[in-house]
Design a protein around this motif. Sequence first.
Motif, PDB file in Angstrom:
ATOM      1  N   GLY A   1      -5.907  -3.494  -6.812  1.00 16.04           N
ATOM      2  CA  GLY A   1      -7.014  -3.610  -4.871  1.00 16.04           C
ATOM      3  C   GLY A   1      -7.774  -3.803  -4.960  1.00 16.04           C
TER       4      GLY A   1
ATOM      5  N   ASP B   1     -10.345   5.958  -2.711  1.00 19.23           N
ATOM      6  CA  ASP B   1     -10.924   6.237  -4.475  1.00 19.23           C
ATOM      7  C   ASP B   1     -10.910   4.875  -4.865  1.00 19.23           C
ATOM      8  OD1 ASP B   1     -10.251   6.786  -6.710  1.00 19.23           O
ATOM      9  OD2 ASP B   1      -8.673   8.073  -6.888  1.00 19.23           O
TER      10      ASP B   1
ATOM     11  N   SER C   1       1.635   9.087   5.158  1.00 18.13           N
ATOM     12  CA  SER C   1       1.367   8.288   5.818  1.00 18.13           C
ATOM     13  C   SER C   1       2.175   6.896   6.663  1.00 18.13           C
ATOM     14  CB  SER C   1      -0.010   7.094   5.313  1.00 18.13           C
ATOM     15  OG  SER C   1      -0.865   7.777   4.596  1.00 18.13           O
TER      16      SER C   1
ATOM     17  N   GLY D   1     -10.020  -3.765  -1.400  1.00 18.19           N
ATOM     18  CA  GLY D   1      -9.959  -3.433  -0.687  1.00 18.19           C
ATOM     19  C   GLY D   1     -10.019  -3.996   0.293  1.00 18.19           C
TER      20      GLY D   1
ATOM     21  N   LEU E   1      -6.960  -3.957   4.139  1.00 19.37           N
ATOM     22  CA  LEU E   1      -6.798  -3.298   5.082  1.00 19.37           C
ATOM     23  C   LEU E   1      -7.318  -4.894   6.586  1.00 19.37           C
ATOM     24  CD1 LEU E   1      -5.634  -0.087   4.877  1.00 19.37           C
ATOM     25  CD2 LEU E   1      -4.110  -1.974   6.124  1.00 19.37           C
ATOM     26  N   ALA E   2      -8.777  -4.623   6.600  1.00 15.80           N
ATOM     27  CA  ALA E   2      -9.297  -6.124   6.824  1.00 15.80           C
ATOM     28  C   ALA E   2      -8.531  -6.629   7.371  1.00 15.80           C
ATOM     29  CB  ALA E   2     -11.122  -6.079   6.353  1.00 15.80           C
TER      30      ALA E   2
ATOM     31  N   ASN F   1       0.883  -1.501   0.068  1.00 14.30           N
ATOM     32  CA  ASN F   1      -0.179   0.245   0.023  1.00 14.30           C
ATOM     33  C   ASN F   1       0.891   1.277  -0.048  1.00 14.30           C
ATOM     34  OD1 ASN F   1      -2.434  -1.126   0.078  1.00 14.30           O
ATOM     35  ND2 ASN F   1      -3.053  -0.915   2.188  1.00 14.30           N
TER      36      ASN F   1
HETATM   37  P1  ADP Z   1      -6.669  -1.232  -1.324  1.00 16.36           P
HETATM   38  O1  ADP Z   1      -7.294  -2.986  -1.893  1.00 16.36           O
HETATM   39  O2  ADP Z   1      -8.508  -0.512  -2.312  1.00 16.36           O
HETATM   40  O3  ADP Z   1      -5.094  -1.292  -1.659  1.00 16.36           O
HETATM   41  P2  ADP Z   1      -6.503  -2.047   1.443  1.00 16.36           P
HETATM   42  O4  ADP Z   1      -7.881  -2.333   2.352  1.00 16.36           O
HETATM   43  O5  ADP Z   1      -5.534  -1.779   1.175  1.00 16.36           O
HETATM   44  O6  ADP Z   1      -7.520  -1.549   0.243  1.00 16.36           O
HETATM   45  O7  ADP Z   1      -6.765   0.334   1.869  1.00 16.36           O
HETATM   46  C1  ADP Z   1      -8.217   0.734   2.025  1.00 16.36           C
HETATM   47  C2  ADP Z   1      -7.617   2.335   0.962  1.00 16.36           C
HETATM   48  O8  ADP Z   1      -6.882   2.710   1.844  1.00 16.36           O
HETATM   49  C3  ADP Z   1      -6.786   2.470   0.087  1.00 16.36           C
HETATM   50  O9  ADP Z   1      -8.005   2.054  -1.400  1.00 16.36           O
HETATM   51  C4  ADP Z   1      -6.748   3.031  -0.106  1.00 16.36           C
HETATM   52  O10 ADP Z   1      -7.400   4.335  -0.282  1.00 16.36           O
HETATM   53  C5  ADP Z   1      -6.077   3.873   1.665  1.00 16.36           C
HETATM   54  N1  ADP Z   1      -4.185   3.771   1.729  1.00 16.36           N
HETATM   55  C6  ADP Z   1      -4.511   2.451   2.020  1.00 16.36           C
HETATM   56  N2  ADP Z   1      -2.769   2.931   2.503  1.00 16.36           N
HETATM   57  C7  ADP Z   1      -2.322   3.714   2.230  1.00 16.36           C
HETATM   58  C8  ADP Z   1      -1.628   4.854   2.233  1.00 16.36           C
HETATM   59  N3  ADP Z   1      -0.338   4.284   2.501  1.00 16.36           N
HETATM   60  N4  ADP Z   1      -1.905   5.895   1.748  1.00 16.36           N
HETATM   61  C9  ADP Z   1      -2.324   6.245   1.330  1.00 16.36           C
HETATM   62  N5  ADP Z   1      -3.597   6.065   1.585  1.00 16.36           N
HETATM   63  C10 ADP Z   1      -3.287   4.040   1.463  1.00 16.36           C
END
Ligand code: ADP
Length: 269
Positions: free
Chosen positions: A227, A218, A256, A229, A232-233, A162
């Motif tokens: 991704g 986004d 971040s 989504g 992170l879950a 990420n």
């Molecule tokens: P995804 O498969 O969309 O990456 P995640 O659950 O890993 O799903 O992350 C959820 C959302 O959190 C991402 O779609 C992104 O918008 C945001 N995100 C995660 N990590 C970062 C980061 N390091 N910087 C900016 N936005 C982030």
Amino acid sequence: IPSDITVSPMPISMGEGALIAFADGSGIEQAGQMRRDFVANVSHELRTPLTALIGFIETLRGPARDDTAARERFLTIMETEAGRMNRLVGDLLSLSRVEAEERRRPTGKVDLNALLQGVADTLDRAAQAGGVRIEMTLPSQPVQVVGESDQLVQVFQNLVENAVKYGGSGGWVGITLDHVAHEPRLRGPGWSVTIQDRGEGIEALHLPRLTERFYRVDAHRSRNQGGTGLGLAIVKHIVNRHRGLLKIDSKKGQGSTFTVILPERHHGA
Ligand code: ADP
């Protein structure tokens, strides 16, 4: 408004055999609604690539049958869409597995230095190709925690991926392993792994919801970058299972920081 927004951690210890009571039935209703939302989300996420696949199959049968160049182009798109479905199903299986195991404490011993080095090595080439340098700061002595190696790899791989994907515009991702003398919420010492980027950061309003399934800042961009989504879950559930903490700090325009703190000792271990 504080300059750094820290999302309060997930509840860390439920205790073995914790009982969840729904006094007024509203909890049951809420759980039912969450399940329905989840099923609707999964269906939508699967249908999007599936619709594209069906459309291209029809085109390949019909108008594009004799057009070699178009056929090749469409097959490439179909491959991408099938890959997306495959990743989604893989992440759904991971999620259901880690949820099922959340109450069972991990029993393995993990060398965190080696584990993080492995994660960085795996991702370094792709990061460099995208103009991102991964910098590791590890303590000189070996660090051992109680955990399940495969799951912790998944946690850090997700967070570093990420950081490269969404924070790569800063050209740098830092991974730092540090000792924490006392983490009040863990009621003891721990080891923190910090994954930091200097990308565009995340607006404060999104932070509390980032670990929800299918929540994306986004959605279009997340999908374009492959991704699901769910990353992170999955991270959240694995960290919970390890009785750890996940902290997310971010500042729009500056980058971040995702921090995982794992307990140094497990109670009763
Ligand atoms: P995804 O498969 O969309 O990456 P995640 O659950 O890993 O799903 O992350 C959820 C959302 O959190 C991402 O779609 C992104 O918008 C945001 N995100 C995660 N990590 C970062 C980061 N390091 N910087 C900016 N936005 C982030």
